[in-house]
Design an enzyme around this catalytic site. Structure first.
Site, PDB file in Angstrom:
ATOM      1  N   HIS A 155      -4.140  35.000  -5.469  1.00  0.00           N
ATOM      2  CA  HIS A 155      -3.995  33.830  -4.595  1.00  0.00           C
ATOM      3  C   HIS A 155      -4.484  34.180  -3.200  1.00  0.00           C
ATOM      4  O   HIS A 155      -4.257  35.292  -2.722  1.00  0.00           O
ATOM      5  CB  HIS A 155      -2.524  33.404  -4.485  1.00  0.00           C
ATOM      6  CG  HIS A 155      -1.916  33.054  -5.804  1.00  0.00           C
ATOM      7  ND1 HIS A 155      -1.537  34.017  -6.714  1.00  0.00           N
ATOM      8  CD2 HIS A 155      -1.643  31.864  -6.364  1.00  0.00           C
ATOM      9  CE1 HIS A 155      -1.047  33.416  -7.791  1.00  0.00           C
ATOM     10  NE2 HIS A 155      -1.107  32.110  -7.615  1.00  0.00           N
TER      11      HIS A 155
ATOM     12  N   LYS B  81     -14.892   4.169   8.157  1.00  0.00           N
ATOM     13  CA  LYS B  81     -15.488   2.865   7.818  1.00  0.00           C
ATOM     14  C   LYS B  81     -16.824   2.624   8.526  1.00  0.00           C
ATOM     15  O   LYS B  81     -17.693   1.940   8.010  1.00  0.00           O
ATOM     16  CB  LYS B  81     -14.511   1.729   8.136  1.00  0.00           C
ATOM     17  CG  LYS B  81     -13.360   1.651   7.140  1.00  0.00           C
ATOM     18  CD  LYS B  81     -12.489   0.440   7.389  1.00  0.00           C
ATOM     19  CE  LYS B  81     -11.430   0.328   6.303  1.00  0.00           C
ATOM     20  NZ  LYS B  81     -10.711  -0.940   6.330  1.00  0.00           N
TER      21      LYS B  81
ATOM     22  N   GLN C 186       0.157  20.297  -4.809  1.00  0.00           N
ATOM     23  CA  GLN C 186       0.473  20.028  -6.221  1.00  0.00           C
ATOM     24  C   GLN C 186       0.956  18.587  -6.365  1.00  0.00           C
ATOM     25  O   GLN C 186       1.761  18.138  -5.573  1.00  0.00           O
ATOM     26  CB  GLN C 186       1.599  20.970  -6.642  1.00  0.00           C
ATOM     27  CG  GLN C 186       1.532  21.429  -8.060  1.00  0.00           C
ATOM     28  CD  GLN C 186       2.514  22.575  -8.278  1.00  0.00           C
ATOM     29  OE1 GLN C 186       3.717  22.360  -8.237  1.00  0.00           O
ATOM     30  NE2 GLN C 186       2.008  23.769  -8.496  1.00  0.00           N
TER      31      GLN C 186
ATOM     32  N   ALA D 243      -5.936  -7.354  18.112  1.00  0.00           N
ATOM     33  CA  ALA D 243      -7.397  -7.419  18.267  1.00  0.00           C
ATOM     34  C   ALA D 243      -8.053  -6.123  17.793  1.00  0.00           C
ATOM     35  O   ALA D 243      -9.075  -5.691  18.319  1.00  0.00           O
ATOM     36  CB  ALA D 243      -7.732  -7.681  19.730  1.00  0.00           C
TER      37      ALA D 243
ATOM     38  N   ASP E 244     -12.594  -6.344   2.503  1.00  0.00           N
ATOM     39  CA  ASP E 244     -11.366  -6.718   3.226  1.00  0.00           C
ATOM     40  C   ASP E 244     -11.335  -8.217   3.525  1.00  0.00           C
ATOM     41  O   ASP E 244     -10.282  -8.844   3.498  1.00  0.00           O
ATOM     42  CB  ASP E 244     -11.271  -5.947   4.553  1.00  0.00           C
ATOM     43  CG  ASP E 244     -10.767  -4.528   4.341  1.00  0.00           C
ATOM     44  OD1 ASP E 244     -10.092  -4.286   3.321  1.00  0.00           O
ATOM     45  OD2 ASP E 244     -11.063  -3.662   5.186  1.00  0.00           O
TER      46      ASP E 244
ATOM     47  N   LYS F 269      -6.591  33.832 -13.366  1.00  0.00           N
ATOM     48  CA  LYS F 269      -6.185  32.695 -12.523  1.00  0.00           C
ATOM     49  C   LYS F 269      -6.546  32.991 -11.070  1.00  0.00           C
ATOM     50  O   LYS F 269      -6.155  34.036 -10.529  1.00  0.00           O
ATOM     51  CB  LYS F 269      -4.669  32.463 -12.628  1.00  0.00           C
ATOM     52  CG  LYS F 269      -4.200  31.384 -11.655  1.00  0.00           C
ATOM     53  CD  LYS F 269      -2.678  31.274 -11.570  1.00  0.00           C
ATOM     54  CE  LYS F 269      -2.298  30.313 -10.451  1.00  0.00           C
ATOM     55  NZ  LYS F 269      -0.864  30.318 -10.131  1.00  0.00           N
TER      56      LYS F 269
ATOM     57  N   GLY G 129       1.239  -8.934   3.181  1.00  0.00           N
ATOM     58  CA  GLY G 129       0.010  -8.140   3.171  1.00  0.00           C
ATOM     59  C   GLY G 129      -0.372  -7.569   1.816  1.00  0.00           C
ATOM     60  O   GLY G 129      -1.512  -7.159   1.601  1.00  0.00           O
TER      61      GLY G 129
ATOM     62  N   SER H 149      -2.147   6.867   0.581  1.00  0.00           N
ATOM     63  CA  SER H 149      -2.845   5.702   0.026  1.00  0.00           C
ATOM     64  C   SER H 149      -2.238   5.242  -1.294  1.00  0.00           C
ATOM     65  O   SER H 149      -1.895   6.039  -2.160  1.00  0.00           O
ATOM     66  CB  SER H 149      -4.318   6.027  -0.201  1.00  0.00           C
ATOM     67  OG  SER H 149      -4.922   4.961  -0.897  1.00  0.00           O
TER      68      SER H 149
ATOM     69  N   SER I  41      -3.975   3.141  -3.176  1.00  0.00           N
ATOM     70  CA  SER I  41      -5.111   2.720  -3.999  1.00  0.00           C
ATOM     71  C   SER I  41      -5.154   3.423  -5.349  1.00  0.00           C
ATOM     72  O   SER I  41      -5.465   2.789  -6.360  1.00  0.00           O
ATOM     73  CB  SER I  41      -6.414   2.933  -3.229  1.00  0.00           C
ATOM     74  OG  SER I  41      -6.413   2.095  -2.102  1.00  0.00           O
TER      75      SER I  41
HETATM   76  P1  NAP Z   1      -5.698  -1.371  14.625  1.00  0.00           P
HETATM   77  O1  NAP Z   1      -7.171  -1.391  14.478  1.00  0.00           O
HETATM   78  O2  NAP Z   1      -5.035  -0.169  15.198  1.00  0.00           O
HETATM   79  O3  NAP Z   1      -5.279  -2.635  15.527  1.00  0.00           O
HETATM   80  C1  NAP Z   1      -3.933  -2.896  15.846  1.00  0.00           C
HETATM   81  C2  NAP Z   1      -3.871  -3.996  16.877  1.00  0.00           C
HETATM   82  O4  NAP Z   1      -2.487  -4.247  17.116  1.00  0.00           O
HETATM   83  C3  NAP Z   1      -4.506  -3.617  18.230  1.00  0.00           C
HETATM   84  O5  NAP Z   1      -5.045  -4.763  18.817  1.00  0.00           O
HETATM   85  C4  NAP Z   1      -3.275  -3.129  19.001  1.00  0.00           C
HETATM   86  O6  NAP Z   1      -3.410  -3.306  20.388  1.00  0.00           O
HETATM   87  C5  NAP Z   1      -2.217  -4.074  18.508  1.00  0.00           C
HETATM   88  N1  NAP Z   1      -0.874  -3.539  18.695  1.00  0.00           N
HETATM   89  C6  NAP Z   1      -0.407  -2.340  18.263  1.00  0.00           C
HETATM   90  N2  NAP Z   1       0.879  -2.202  18.615  1.00  0.00           N
HETATM   91  C7  NAP Z   1       1.218  -3.319  19.306  1.00  0.00           C
HETATM   92  C8  NAP Z   1       2.398  -3.753  19.940  1.00  0.00           C
HETATM   93  N3  NAP Z   1       3.511  -3.022  19.929  1.00  0.00           N
HETATM   94  N4  NAP Z   1       2.391  -4.948  20.584  1.00  0.00           N
HETATM   95  C9  NAP Z   1       1.271  -5.698  20.596  1.00  0.00           C
HETATM   96  N5  NAP Z   1       0.106  -5.340  20.008  1.00  0.00           N
HETATM   97  C10 NAP Z   1       0.085  -4.168  19.358  1.00  0.00           C
HETATM   98  O7  NAP Z   1      -4.978  -1.609  13.217  1.00  0.00           O
HETATM   99  P2  NAP Z   1      -5.515  -2.509  12.015  1.00  0.00           P
HETATM  100  O8  NAP Z   1      -6.312  -1.673  11.098  1.00  0.00           O
HETATM  101  O9  NAP Z   1      -6.076  -3.754  12.547  1.00  0.00           O
HETATM  102  O10 NAP Z   1      -4.147  -2.796  11.238  1.00  0.00           O
HETATM  103  C11 NAP Z   1      -3.151  -3.627  11.785  1.00  0.00           C
HETATM  104  C12 NAP Z   1      -2.063  -3.878  10.758  1.00  0.00           C
HETATM  105  O11 NAP Z   1      -2.611  -4.523   9.624  1.00  0.00           O
HETATM  106  C13 NAP Z   1      -1.424  -2.598  10.247  1.00  0.00           C
HETATM  107  O12 NAP Z   1      -0.040  -2.785  10.150  1.00  0.00           O
HETATM  108  C14 NAP Z   1      -2.013  -2.406   8.870  1.00  0.00           C
HETATM  109  O13 NAP Z   1      -1.111  -1.783   7.986  1.00  0.00           O
HETATM  110  C15 NAP Z   1      -2.251  -3.837   8.447  1.00  0.00           C
HETATM  111  N6  NAP Z   1      -3.368  -3.907   7.493  1.00  0.00           N
HETATM  112  C16 NAP Z   1      -3.113  -4.368   6.242  1.00  0.00           C
HETATM  113  C17 NAP Z   1      -4.124  -4.459   5.316  1.00  0.00           C
HETATM  114  C18 NAP Z   1      -3.820  -4.973   3.944  1.00  0.00           C
HETATM  115  O14 NAP Z   1      -4.603  -4.705   2.999  1.00  0.00           O
HETATM  116  N7  NAP Z   1      -2.759  -5.689   3.765  1.00  0.00           N
HETATM  117  C19 NAP Z   1      -5.420  -4.067   5.660  1.00  0.00           C
HETATM  118  C20 NAP Z   1      -5.670  -3.613   6.963  1.00  0.00           C
HETATM  119  C21 NAP Z   1      -4.626  -3.531   7.868  1.00  0.00           C
HETATM  120  P3  NAP Z   1      -4.034  -2.151  21.328  1.00  0.00           P
HETATM  121  O15 NAP Z   1      -5.499  -2.174  21.053  1.00  0.00           O
HETATM  122  O16 NAP Z   1      -3.654  -2.589  22.688  1.00  0.00           O
HETATM  123  O17 NAP Z   1      -3.382  -0.862  20.892  1.00  0.00           O
END
Ligand code: NAP
Length: 507
Positions: A130, A308, A220, A368, A344, A155, A475, A252, A254
């Protein structure tokens, strides 16, 4: 001895007292082909008690074949054991215990120390080595040195510091083909692919833990997942490989969704988690047919954070939607070409469209970030009237300008929207579970609230929405929707929402 027709899943027992150790052997026998008794996990007294009961256990119960191991700390064991301690232990093992045992594991130095005269017949001996620091480049040379000893099996388990280290492990397995049987594994999350694919590559045995928390080495995975989720005993060199690349990727879900569907359709395919630091390096060395260093038959990949955007230069084409939002979450490998897609948007929009009309709907998007971007694109395409609410106007302005939508501070949210979509992590498990970005009163005039968060299933925002009389959507529907679309792109499969949901619920 020829093990080429035998490929074993071995479950190590890591309990620390005699009674739980013995009952774990019987529990493991239901999952394992071979049960490894990690005797170094036991005190001297518990070890004696277990050893005394082994012959009866193997005769009177459904106990599977046993592998005995007594590992010193420097080789990953639990105790400080000198070479003499280990020699004494094996010399004093009762003959009936040796007879009841299929294999024993001797570290390389111990094998050499016997000078050809072993207290255990050589056909039972696995010679092991190992390295917990790295996966060195000279594995074939090390294998050759170990294979020249009288031990029946070699091994070699080494630490994978990045996923490309797995290539050295697969090359070793290939090198050992038609030579002495080999067990070769790369430890850590980056090495998980070797645990899943080493049997299909030609290795004799792979290890899977009895349950989460009972692992004997880093990376593991459970024997139950190896057997039932990844179906490793059915895989072979023709198997189609799918997977998710991300960093980190251990959380994940997935693999649960995709493998459930692959298994239901009886396909010779598996979906793996690939912990990838450098997406370009992974695509070049593992995936792209013209440059890959190992013959795995990659068919498709999911792409998650932080790759991505980073994968785009390594693809032959990117579809319009993925280009427009600058993010690829799906790669299809077909006819030697790699194509990028983004599922998505369709995954997020389809379940929403089934519930409400989006054309001219007044939609509030909270947040955003990356998912808000995909949602804004999907809403614009469907003719919705979108307003973003964000906490940081400076950060959110480029998104609002790009999609020509209104932008307000989240704290100034007004209630006049048909649909509210939460694209922030507020309310997510391990982040701010129980918190909601909006109160019940703010949702009184809203028809539907969609929360992209999927852990927990029902967030505080969705609870508030129900109290306000709104329809709700969680979600999970997006998670499943984007995965369903991926399987359609990769394999032409029409997977049902219910099958995917059941896959997720198996955990
Ligand atoms: P992200 O790119 O990090 O964006 C998060 C956004 O939320 C940013 O605009 C951030 O603002 C804002 N934010 C974070 N904390 C905050 C708070 N306390 N108050 C106000 N605004 C806040 O994340 P994302 O990929 O978009 O994902 C966002 C959520 O969607 C996550 O919970 C993720 O699990 C979920 N999601 C779900 C799926 C699904 O398949 N269901 C897919 C993708 C994402 P700042 O820029 O100011 O930090």
């Amino acid at each position: 001895m020829n093990y080429t027709d035998n490929r074993f899943i071995c479950v190590p027992i890591t309990e620390t007292n005699a009674e739980s150790f013995l009952s774990a052997i019987l529990e493991a026998s239901q999952l394992a082909d071979i049960v490894e008794l990690r005797l170094d996990y036991l005190s001297t007294q518990d070890r004696s008690s277990v050893i005394a009961r082994l012959p009866a256990l193997t005769v009177n119960t459904a106990c599977k074949d046993l592998l005995l191991t007594f590992r010193p700390r420097e080789q990953g064991g639990q105790q400080d054991l000198s070479l003499e301690d280990r020699q004494d232990f094996w010399r004093n093992l009762p003959p009936e215990v040796i007879a009841a045992t299929r294999f024993v594991d001797f570290e390389f130095d111990l094998v050499e120390s016997w000078n050809g005269i072993s207290p255990v017949p050589w056909e039972k001996v696995i010679c092991s080595w190992h390295n917990f620091e790295e996966t060195p480049n000279d594995l074939p040379a090390r294998y050759d040195r170990m294979a020249t000893t009288p031990a029946a099996i070699v091994k070699i388990a080494t630490m994978a510091n990045r996923i490309t280290d797995c290539l050295k492990t697969f090359e070793l397995i290939h090198y050992a083909k038609d030579k002495k049987p080999v067990i070769a594994l790369a430890m850590s999350l980056a090495g998980v692919s070797t645990r899943i694919l080493s049997l299909a590559s030609g290795a004799m045995l792979t290890f899977g833990s009895l349950r989460k928390g009972a692992e004997s080495a880093a990376g593991q995975i459970t024997a139950s997942d190896l057997r039932n989720l990844y179906r490793i005993k059915q895989l072979n060199s023709d198997s189609e490989i799918l997977g998710i690349i991300g960093y980190p990727v251990g959380h994940s879900r997935s693999p649960l969704m995709h493998n459930t569907v692959l298994s239901l359709h009886g396909l010779n395919a598996a979906y793996l988690p690939f912990e990838v630091q450098d997406a370009g390096e992974f695509i070049t060395d593992f995936v792209r047919p013209q440059t890959k260093k190992f013959a795995w038959n990659f068919r498709g990949l999911s792409v998650t954070i932080p790759h991505k955007l980073a994968v785009i230069p390594y693809l032959d084409s990117v579809d319009t939607t993925a280009k427009a939002i600058g993010a690829v979450n799906t790669i299809v490998i077909n006819g030697g070409k790699l194509s990028g897609f983004n599922t998505d948007i369709v995954g997020a929009m389809k379940p929403l469209e089934e519930l409400v009309e989006l054309r001219d709907a007044r939609v509030a998007v909270l947040g955003a970030g990356g998912s808000a971007r995909a949602i804004c694109y999907g809403l614009n395409q469907r003719g919705a009237n979108t307003t973003i609410f964000a906490r940081d106007m400076t950060k959110a302005t480029p998104l609002a300008e790009e999609f020509e939508v209104k932008l307000h501070l989240l704290e100034s949210f007004t209630g006049d929207f048909d649909i509210v979509i939460n694209c922030t992590p507020i309310g997510m498990r391990h982040h701010s579970e129980g918190e909601s970005p909006l109160k019940t009163e703010a949702l009184k005039n809203t028809t539907l609230v969609y929360d992209l968060i999927y852990t927990p299933n029902t967030t505080a925002l969705l609870c508030n929405a129900e109290k306000a009389g709104c329809q709700t959507l969680g979600g999970m529907s997006m998670l499943i929707g984007q995965a369903t679309e991926q399987l359609r792109l990769w394999m032409g499969l029409d997977a049902s929402f219910e099958t995917m949901r059941k896959g997720l619920e198996t955990k």
